[in-house]
Scaffold this active site. Structure first.
Site, PDB file in Angstrom:
ATOM      1  N   TYR A  60      -5.405   5.467  -7.803  1.00 47.55           N
ATOM      2  CA  TYR A  60      -5.766   5.400  -6.391  1.00 47.55           C
ATOM      3  C   TYR A  60      -7.150   4.779  -6.282  1.00 47.55           C
ATOM      4  O   TYR A  60      -8.163   5.465  -6.230  1.00 47.55           O
ATOM      5  CB  TYR A  60      -5.747   6.797  -5.790  1.00 47.55           C
ATOM      6  CG  TYR A  60      -6.022   6.842  -4.295  1.00 47.55           C
ATOM      7  CD1 TYR A  60      -5.130   6.292  -3.385  1.00 47.55           C
ATOM      8  CD2 TYR A  60      -7.170   7.454  -3.792  1.00 47.55           C
ATOM      9  CE1 TYR A  60      -5.375   6.333  -2.026  1.00 47.55           C
ATOM     10  CE2 TYR A  60      -7.422   7.507  -2.426  1.00 47.55           C
ATOM     11  CZ  TYR A  60      -6.522   6.951  -1.549  1.00 47.55           C
ATOM     12  OH  TYR A  60      -6.764   7.004  -0.203  1.00 47.55           O
ATOM     13  N   TYR A  92       0.838  -1.204   0.000  1.00 52.04           N
ATOM     14  CA  TYR A  92       0.000   0.000   0.000  1.00 52.04           C
ATOM     15  C   TYR A  92       0.873   1.254   0.000  1.00 52.04           C
ATOM     16  O   TYR A  92       1.664   1.479   0.919  1.00 52.04           O
ATOM     17  CB  TYR A  92      -0.922   0.014   1.222  1.00 52.04           C
ATOM     18  CG  TYR A  92      -2.080   0.964   1.074  1.00 52.04           C
ATOM     19  CD1 TYR A  92      -3.184   0.628   0.300  1.00 52.04           C
ATOM     20  CD2 TYR A  92      -2.071   2.199   1.706  1.00 52.04           C
ATOM     21  CE1 TYR A  92      -4.246   1.496   0.157  1.00 52.04           C
ATOM     22  CE2 TYR A  92      -3.134   3.079   1.571  1.00 52.04           C
ATOM     23  CZ  TYR A  92      -4.221   2.719   0.790  1.00 52.04           C
ATOM     24  OH  TYR A  92      -5.277   3.591   0.653  1.00 52.04           O
TER      25      TYR A  92
END
Ligand code: ZN
Lengths: 142, 385
Positions: B339, B289
């Protein structure tokens, strides 16, 4: 930072004594009367032992820089465009807890980890006063 | 600890185009990604009885997607109020729901118009109540500002440098250059990173992820069922979710966190690896992440790829490149692909383990790690083919 368009704290039942203390230029910390833990931010229960009973103690106002950022890009622009660059720091108080606040009275580049700082208070409105910090030793001119 | 090793599998993945302006509703994005995942798996809509998503007040509820897709058998539609920290939690929850008999075939999705609609990175609602009464009045408002405070602490404690952050940014962009669905494909150099505009020290523009319109979806089902479907199954070896003590009053809050030089990953790593029955050295590809460059460094430490404090050195010298010791973010990540709040990392891991990643394929990839979250709370999966 004297821009009143910035968001101002909305005190609640847990935090009202803290903000009232700021109005009086006293940094008050919630202290658990069961285990003696001193806490920030103030909540309904002691995060260490779960007790609700507490009183308030006045902090020395001394602390040191735990971490810090320098904001260059204003968010939101309309509120902070005239304020950047400004410094937000996590201050570790002499009493133990950490809190977030601005550091004033020194160039951002002069800030360092562990730097000693002392609280002062900015009366923003009739109701709201914010704590902020200043280096305890004035930075020497270069 | 995860006790469902190899019992459940990802049988389908789907996604939309990633863009700055989708021109369609979030519901449209969500149903397209879910429909694509079903087509990928070769499973009929009438077989789906579970839908799980996560939202930051910027998406559409699972029941709306179940309705929009016309799922006649949907009985388990659940939303998590969460950020990217839930990207792997939803997969874990899907398997747990199947194990508990609540559903049999579960769609997990994340959908948002994150650039043209609600912009998560641009700041939260500008109020100062609850925990934000102690942050927002000091001009500490956006997620880049939140995470910069963590990164600085890592620099203080461990001497991590901006050039090390830059190595993550450059690696992700190199990978995105090979990914036709990535939003940012123009290669960058360490000098580009060094010269990028300062946003909030210590973060420059290239330390901060993209904002995207788009959606991803993942279909989770039983291992046996997955073997009858169209694609090679990708099995869930391990799954973990959580964080340490004092996770705070919301995602932003970490005032009471023990020390910001480490994050959730340190606390869930043991659960993850023990449940999976493998360790960091067994991982062929890791989709970490990367809402910020820094979060990759601290998670590599937390999940045990290097000792605490040594993540900055680990990401240098090509170690995380496609031909390095640990290829990461082979799609370009949140920094350069899009994103989609971490679910795009799962999609990429699945394509890698199926051998379908085209020019960015890691040869012989058998075990993948996906992680989700950057602060006090997060989730992770270990997948295998
Ligand atoms: Zn107590």
């Amino acid at each position: 930072m004297s821009n009143h368009a910035r968001p101002l704290p909305e005190p609640d039942a847990d935090s009202a004594p803290y903000w009232q203390g700021c109005r009086e230029h006293r940094l008050l910390l919630r202290r658990c009367t069961d285990c003696g833990g001193v806490q920030f931010p103030p909540g309904p229960r002691c995060p260490d032992c779960g007790a609700r009973t507490h009183d308030w103690v006045e902090a020395s106002g001394r602390g040191w820089v735990f971490s810090w950022i320098v904001v260059h890009h204003p968010v939101p622009r309309e509120v902070y465009q005239d304020e950047v660059p400004y410094v937000v720091a996590l201050i570790e108080l002499a009493e133990g807890p950490r809190l977030a606040a601005n550091i004033v009275g020194c160039e951002p580049a002069a800030i360092s980890a562990g730097m000693a700082v002392t609280v002062e208070f900015e009366d923003v409105t009739e109701q709201i006063t914010l704590p902020r910090f200043r280096p305890t030793q004035p930075a020497t001119p270069t | 600890m995860w006790s469902l090793r190899d019992k459940y599998a990802i049988a389908g993945v789907g996604y939309t185009e990633y863009s700055s302006k989708s021109g369609v509703t979030v519901l449209d994005l969500a149903t397209r990604a879910c429909g694509n995942a079903l087509a990928d798996a070769g499973l009929g809509a009438d077989q789906v009885d579970g839908v799980i998503s996560y939202t930051f007040n910027d998406s559409v509820p699972a029941m709306a997607v179940a309705t929009g897709l016309g799922l006649p058998g949907a009985r388990y539609a659940v939303d998590y109020q969460a950020g990217g920290n839930a990207a792997n939690l939803v997969i874990q929850a899907a398997a747990a729901a199947i194990e508990a008999g609540l559903a049999e075939n579960v769609l997990c999705y994340r959908a948002m118009n994150g650039r043209s609609g609600f912009r998560l990175g641009g700041g939260r609602e500008l109020t100062a109540r609850g925990i934000t009464q102690h942050t927002a009045p000091h001009g500490w408002i956006s997620y880049p500002q939140a995470m910069a405070m963590w990164c600085r602490r890592h620099m203080i404690r461990h001497g991590t440098t901006s050039a090390q952050l830059g190595a993550v940014a450059v690696t992700c962009r190199d990978n995105a250059a090979l990914n036709e669905r990535a939003m940012m494909r123009q290669p960058i150099t360490l000098a580009d990173h060094r010269n990028a505009r300062m946003i909030v020290e210590p973060f420059r523009l290239l330390d901060i992820c993209l904002e995207s319109d788009g959606a991803c979806a993942v279909l989770v089902t039983g291992a046996e069922r997955a073997r009858d479907l169209r694609q090679r199954p990708v099995y869930i070896l391990g799954a973990a979710y959580g964080g340490g003590p004092n996770q705070g009053d919301d995602l932003f809050d970490a005032i009471r966190w023990p020390d910001h030089d480490h994050n959730y990953s340190r606390y869930i790593a043991d659960d993850l690896w023990r449940g999976a029955g493998v360790g960091p050295r067994d991982v062929d590809v890791a989709e970490i992440y990367d809402c910020f460059t820094y979060s990759v460094i601290v998670q590599l430490e937390g999940f045990g790829f290097c000792p605490p404090g040594e993540g900055g050195g680990f990401v240098q010298d090509g170690r995380i490149a496609r031909d390095g010791e640990l290829p990461i973010n082979t799609h370009g990540g949140l920094l350069s692909e899009a994103y989609i709040h971490g679910l795009n990392h799962v999609v990429e891991a699945v394509e890698q383990l199926r051998g379908q990643a085209g020019p960015r394929q890691i040869d012989g990839a058998e075990i993948a790690l996906t992680t989700a979250g950057a602060m006090t709370c997060g989730s992770a999966l270990v997948l295998r083919n």
